[in-house]
Design a protein around this motif. Structure first.
Motif, PDB file in Angstrom:
ATOM      1  N   SER A 348       0.865  -1.168   0.000  1.00 35.73           N
ATOM      2  CA  SER A 348       0.000   0.000   0.000  1.00 35.73           C
ATOM      3  C   SER A 348       0.906   1.223   0.000  1.00 35.73           C
ATOM      4  O   SER A 348       1.645   1.453   0.963  1.00 35.73           O
ATOM      5  CB  SER A 348      -0.917   0.003   1.229  1.00 35.73           C
ATOM      6  N   ARG A 352      -2.658   3.620  -2.059  1.00 30.42           N
ATOM      7  CA  ARG A 352      -3.004   2.840  -3.252  1.00 30.42           C
ATOM      8  C   ARG A 352      -2.303   1.492  -3.196  1.00 30.42           C
ATOM      9  O   ARG A 352      -1.107   1.414  -2.962  1.00 30.42           O
ATOM     10  CB  ARG A 352      -2.565   3.608  -4.510  1.00 30.42           C
ATOM     11  N   GLU A 353      -3.064   0.421  -3.426  1.00 35.27           N
ATOM     12  CA  GLU A 353      -2.477  -0.913  -3.379  1.00 35.27           C
ATOM     13  C   GLU A 353      -1.852  -1.268  -4.722  1.00 35.27           C
ATOM     14  O   GLU A 353      -2.443  -1.023  -5.781  1.00 35.27           O
ATOM     15  CB  GLU A 353      -3.537  -1.944  -3.010  1.00 35.27           C
ATOM     16  N   VAL A 370       0.919  -5.645   2.494  1.00 36.69           N
ATOM     17  CA  VAL A 370      -0.343  -6.371   2.555  1.00 36.69           C
ATOM     18  C   VAL A 370       0.022  -7.851   2.615  1.00 36.69           C
ATOM     19  O   VAL A 370       0.594  -8.393   1.664  1.00 36.69           O
ATOM     20  CB  VAL A 370      -1.221  -6.086   1.323  1.00 36.69           C
TER      21      VAL A 370
END
Length: 425
Positions: A348, A352-353, A370
């Motif tokens: 992340s 924004r991933e 993540v």
């Protein structure tokens, strides 16, 4: 069949062991980058071999060893390795070939490395102080480069060293108030280097191409790891050469089309030595447990390595840029006994991933992992010889890594010895 073995993390993945295993079916092992800042460990029975410049295939009598033009050679260390192997009844006579185009690390390179790091203080890069960076800098600068071929022309070398060291002394005195270096001392060492290494110097690019035409099997050995690549790693906390598979062609003069397999080396977790970002680092009891169980202390420096969970984002990236066709995973046994294991499947970054590795240093430093969490296993797997005989949770872990990085795991290390490796099709 020709293959290239390269680390996909920040080095120390276990290339020495894998190269040694693959060398059994190789006629030649060719090292294409790095210098004495690398540390490749091979364990045969109760004997341990720690190599820094010498290709890992050196411990197999009959295997030819090439030190390519992309390697920066520390003659003192290389001579020590040759003599150390000879004391253990392993001769390199007639089977070691050093590129005449390889650049030479001399004492003033090591001094410059130490002085520069000291001057940077808290902003230091974290080099091994082996003179690698300054030697590569001289190579790129050209005017002050010393190559292995210069050992064949000592009269000319003496004149060149006088000019080089006069310049270095002025710089070191002005920037660091350092004592002057003696030209005579450096040249006296070069005379010894020339005598002891002269028989091994040759045009290795010609030798490799002739060997390919003769149908010989060649194993190309990388150094450090792809995340330390000068262009594609975590700059500026990188090494001074192209440590990814992309460095193979420039480092030995053989194009990638001549290689059938690109094998990427990883640990079942992630480690790093020195400064720089490390998203999955566990600076806690978990990291210390991995360090102790995996004996994570540098082969070259003895420094404790930083430890963390497996970073699938970083590994998928280095596999992509290197054209990796298969992965060898080492140290799976180290994870035994941990109740749960984590694999980083995405970052992340700024909310924004992403599953693509950010090369921007600030973005990487701020990245949050993540994780995918998997159950561990308690069984000792150090004696397992077949993938099917691993505990189910160990097999699940390997298969999840494959899924995340998109490359099959074809070899699994379950201990430090040559025999402790599972081959998986």
């Amino acid at each position: 069949m020709n293959c290239c073995v390269v680390g996909l993390q920040w080095g120390d993945e276990g290339k020495g062991k894998v190269v040694d295993i693959l060398a059994e079916k190789s006629d030649i092992v060719a090292r294409y980058g790095g210098g004495a800042n690398a540390g490749h460990t091979v364990i045969i029975g109760d004997e341990k071999f720690a190599l820094h410049i010498m290709p890992s295939g050196a411990v197999r009598p009959g295997t030819a060893c090439v030190i390519g033009n992309g390697v920066v050679v520390d003659p003192e260390i290389l001579i020590g390795e040759i003599e150390g192997l000879a004391e253990r009844d392993i001769s390199l006579a007639g089977r070691l070939f050093i590129s005449e185009s390889a650049n030479v690390v001399l004492d003033y390179h090591k001094l410059e490395d130490r002085l520069r790091e000291q001057s940077l203080g808290k902003d230091k890069i974290g080099t091994t102080a082996r003179g690698i960076g300054p030697c590569y800098a001289d190579k790129v600068g050209r005017s002050f480069a010393v190559r292995m071929s210069d050992f064949k022309h000592l009269d000319n070398l003496k004149q060149r060293l006088e000019k080089i060291i006069a310049y270095k002394n002025k710089v070191f005195a002005a920037l660091y108030d350092a004592e002057p270096i003696s030209v005579d001392d450096i040249f006296a060492k070069c005379r010894v280097y020339a005598q002891k290494l002269g028989p091994y110097i040759r045009n290795t690019t010609q030798y490799l191409h002739e060997s390919i035409e003769q149908g010989k099997n060649i194993l190309f050995e990388g150094a450090q790891g792809a995340l330390l690549d000068l262009d594609h790693g975590t700059f500026p906390f990188v090494t001074s050469s192209n440590a990814s598979a992309l460095g193979m062609g420039p480092g030995c003069g053989v194009p990638n089309q001549k290689v059938d397999r690109f094998i990427g080396l990883v640990k079942a977790y992630t480690t790093r030595v020195g400064e720089g970002p490390f998203p999955t680092e566990q600076d806690n009891d978990t990291g210390q447990l991995i360090r102790d169980k995996g004996n994570e202390y540098g082969t070259t420096t003895g420094r404790p390595r930083r430890c963390g969970w497996f970073d699938g984002v970083a590994t998928a990236y280095t596999a992509r840029i290197g054209g990796i066709t298969e992965v060898a995973m080492m140290h799976l046994d180290t994870l035994a006994g941990m109740p749960e294991l984590k694999i980083c499947k995405a970052y992340s970054v700024n909310g924004r991933e992403t599953d693509f590795f950010p090369i921007d240093g600030e973005e990487l430093a701020s990245a949050e992992c993540v994780y995918e969490t998997l159950p561990g296993w308690d069984e000792d797997i150090s004696g397992v010889q077949n993938f099917e005989d691993l505990p189910q949770n160990a097999k699940n872990y390997v298969e999840k890594v494959e899924q995340i990085i998109g490359v099959p795991v074809t070899m699994i290390g379950v201990g430090p010895k040559r025999s402790q490796a599972i081959t998986r099709k």
